[in-house]
Design an enzyme around this catalytic site. Structure first.
Site, PDB file in Angstrom:
ATOM      1  N   ASP A 102       0.806  -1.210   0.000  1.00  0.00           N
ATOM      2  CA  ASP A 102       0.000   0.000   0.000  1.00  0.00           C
ATOM      3  C   ASP A 102       0.846   1.270   0.000  1.00  0.00           C
ATOM      4  O   ASP A 102       2.048   1.239   0.253  1.00  0.00           O
ATOM      5  CB  ASP A 102      -0.903   0.019   1.243  1.00  0.00           C
TER       6      ASP A 102
ATOM      7  N   LYS B 240      -3.489   3.366  -2.364  1.00  0.00           N
ATOM      8  CA  LYS B 240      -4.721   4.146  -2.468  1.00  0.00           C
ATOM      9  C   LYS B 240      -4.593   5.394  -1.617  1.00  0.00           C
ATOM     10  O   LYS B 240      -4.380   5.331  -0.419  1.00  0.00           O
ATOM     11  CB  LYS B 240      -5.929   3.333  -1.986  1.00  0.00           C
TER      12      LYS B 240
ATOM     13  N   MET C 283      -7.592   9.338   9.046  1.00  0.00           N
ATOM     14  CA  MET C 283      -8.055   9.801   7.734  1.00  0.00           C
ATOM     15  C   MET C 283      -9.074  10.929   7.870  1.00  0.00           C
ATOM     16  O   MET C 283     -10.066  10.986   7.142  1.00  0.00           O
ATOM     17  CB  MET C 283      -8.669   8.636   6.940  1.00  0.00           C
TER      18      MET C 283
END
Length: 502
Positions: free
Chosen positions: A35, A57, A172
């Site tokens: 990732d 991502k 996030m």
């Protein structure tokens, strides 16, 4: 035959926070799917033949969609491959590891979870903020900050979170910070509650912003702080003033470029990182073995004939013993020969093979080596010198002048490494490099060649740090002005010199 998929928590950023089992899975994997948040240095443990697949991502920027990743893991597992799926933090803390596991289970592909150090705990810790603290915070919660603000009904129980949990960690959440702050205050959290944002937590580029709920949106905008960052809400934020430990190291906030060969760079990188530096590896050189001819093999098979064997570098030690082993011999082949090591790093490398050098010059210049050898040897003695293809001729010339017999065994050569040229050019072009280090004359000349016509202009944007006067002389002859010349000609000495320059 069906393989195995390991869903691995790669940790929060600091490569050393990977678990032992996580590293073992990387080392044996046929395929590694990694990732955006998984540190690239983790891939150094991969097998040379492992297939590396980037599935990063970022917000609104997906290299692969989740369904594509699921299908990829199933496909590789059904091919009988051992797959290491590297996910930032922990795979089951907002890592969608559960979704990937369900897809594998439905397809009949075996899998295992390998938990990782999660960023909502690690990032605050590296900022000096414990998520719990006796008499201050007895509970904490990890909350997604990535919820769609246009949803009719929020899945987050704001009324409970706002006042029932002492420490809140949002992941996030930078993009939704205004909503988070507004919701918490609207449901009873005091506007004066301390808030910290920890960007790139646990990495040497970590940034920490401390504010309060009522001012944090304005302060973040003013500081232009962007994702990825952990948002910590609670009184524990105030402990940073007393517990800050990571981002107050001497070289924290400084970017240092390392140009030495990748095979030698790791120890140097670790020393700089231990002082807090952000290290950019941009190897300008690499070493490779030379073809051995019959005369070379004759020398290797008759090392007992020499009164002294002189090693001028750690690389020379490694290539010598590789050649010795290929001839079916070991350290006993040296017999009673004295062993000389030019430099403590060379001496340490010899000790790995069970050899304590008899001669170590007071410094690491060839001239000092000659003086040290003269004290131990006599006219008529035979000396074997282990050197690269291209090397200064000071030692053999001076020893022969004193009527000693000198044979030179050239086992390896140093050539230009272009594999990290783009990283080198990019780092210097951006102008964020504080120091570029040169540990040999060859790192200087090859770096300048890699940079091309703009070399002096690009290198003029940073401080040049050289490991001793010989390397510095090469730099000056090329038009550079070294800001640092270490008095001790080792990587330890160079690191100390950089720290003193701060």
């Amino acid at each position: 035959m069906t393989g195995m998929v390991y869903l691995i928590g790669a940790g929060p950023g600091d490569v050393k926070l990977i678990t032992v089992k996580g590293r073992e899975c990387i080392e044996k994997a046929d395929v590694i799917v990694y990732d955006y948040l998984a540190d690239a240095h983790l891939l150094e443990w991969a097998r040379p033949d492992a297939e590396l697949i980037y599935a990063g991502k970022q917000c609104k920027d997906h290299t692969m969609h989740q369904w594509e990743i699921n299908e990829l893991l199933v496909q590789k597992g059904k091919e009988g491959k051992i797959v290491a799926r590297l996910k930032g933090g922990d795979p089951l803390v907002f890592g969608r590891g559960g979704e990937e596991a369900m897809a594998l289970g439905e397809a009949g592909v075996p899998f295992e979870f390998v938990p990782g150090v999660t960023s909502p705990i690690a990032a605050p810790a590296y900022a000096g903020i414990p998520v719990t603290q006796r008499a201050m915070a007895t509970s904490f919660a990890v909350v997604t900050g990535h919820e769609d603000p246009t949803k009719a009904v929020s899945g987050i129980h704001w009324e409970g979170l706002a006042t029932a949990v002492d420490t809140l960690c949002f992941v996030m959440g930078v993009g939704n910070l205004p909503v988070i702050a507004e919701k918490l205050m609207a449901h009873g959290r005091a506007a004066s509650t301390p808030v910290a944002l920890v960007r790139w937590g646990t990495k040497p580029v970590q940034e920490v912003l401390v504010s309060t709920l009522e001012h944090v949106v304005e302060d973040v905008a003013k500081a232009k702080l962007k994702a990825p960052a952990i948002i910590v809400v609670g009184d524990v934020v105030n402990l940073r003033e007393k517990l800050q430990w990571f981002d107050n190291k001497p070289l924290f906030g400084k970017t240092v470029v390392v140009t030495r060969a990748r095979s030698q760079a790791s120890a140097f990188r670790e020393k700089l990182a231990a002082q807090g530096a952000n290290v950019v590896e941009a190897a300008a050189i690499k070493t490779s073995p030379l073809e051995l001819f019959e005369e070379d093999k004759r020398i290797i098979n008759n090392t007992k004939e020499y009164q002294c064997i002189v090693f001028t570098s750690g690389e020379g030690v490694r290539y010598f013993f590789d050649a010795l082993y290929k001839e079916g011999k070991d350290t006993r082949a040296l017999g009673n020969s004295k062993v000389a090591a030019i430099g403590c790093a060379t001496a340490r490398e010899l000790q790995k093979y069970g050899i304590v050098p008899d001669i170590i010059p007071v410094d690491y210049k060839a001239e000092s080596a000659v003086e040290a050898l003269e004290e131990e040897l006599s006219a008529g003695d035979s000396v074997l010198l282990i050197q690269p293809k291209v090397a200064r001729d000071v030692i053999p010339r001076c020893l022969r002048h004193r009527d000693m017999n000198v044979d030179i065994l050239r086992l390896y050569e140093t050539t230009q490494d272009t594999s990290q040229q783009d990283a080198l050019v990019a780092a210097l072009t951006e102008g964020n490099v504080d120091y570029i280090t040169f540990t040999s004359s060859s790192t200087v000349t090859n770096t300048i060649q890699l940079l091309g016509d703009n070399a002096l202009e690009l290198l003029g944007k940073t401080k040049v740090a050289c490991i001793g006067p010989i390397t510095a002389a090469t730099a000056m002859s090329a038009g550079l002005k070294p800001a640092i010349i270490s008095d001790v000609y080792t990587t330890d000495g160079l690191v100390n010199a950089i720290v003193k320059d701060i």
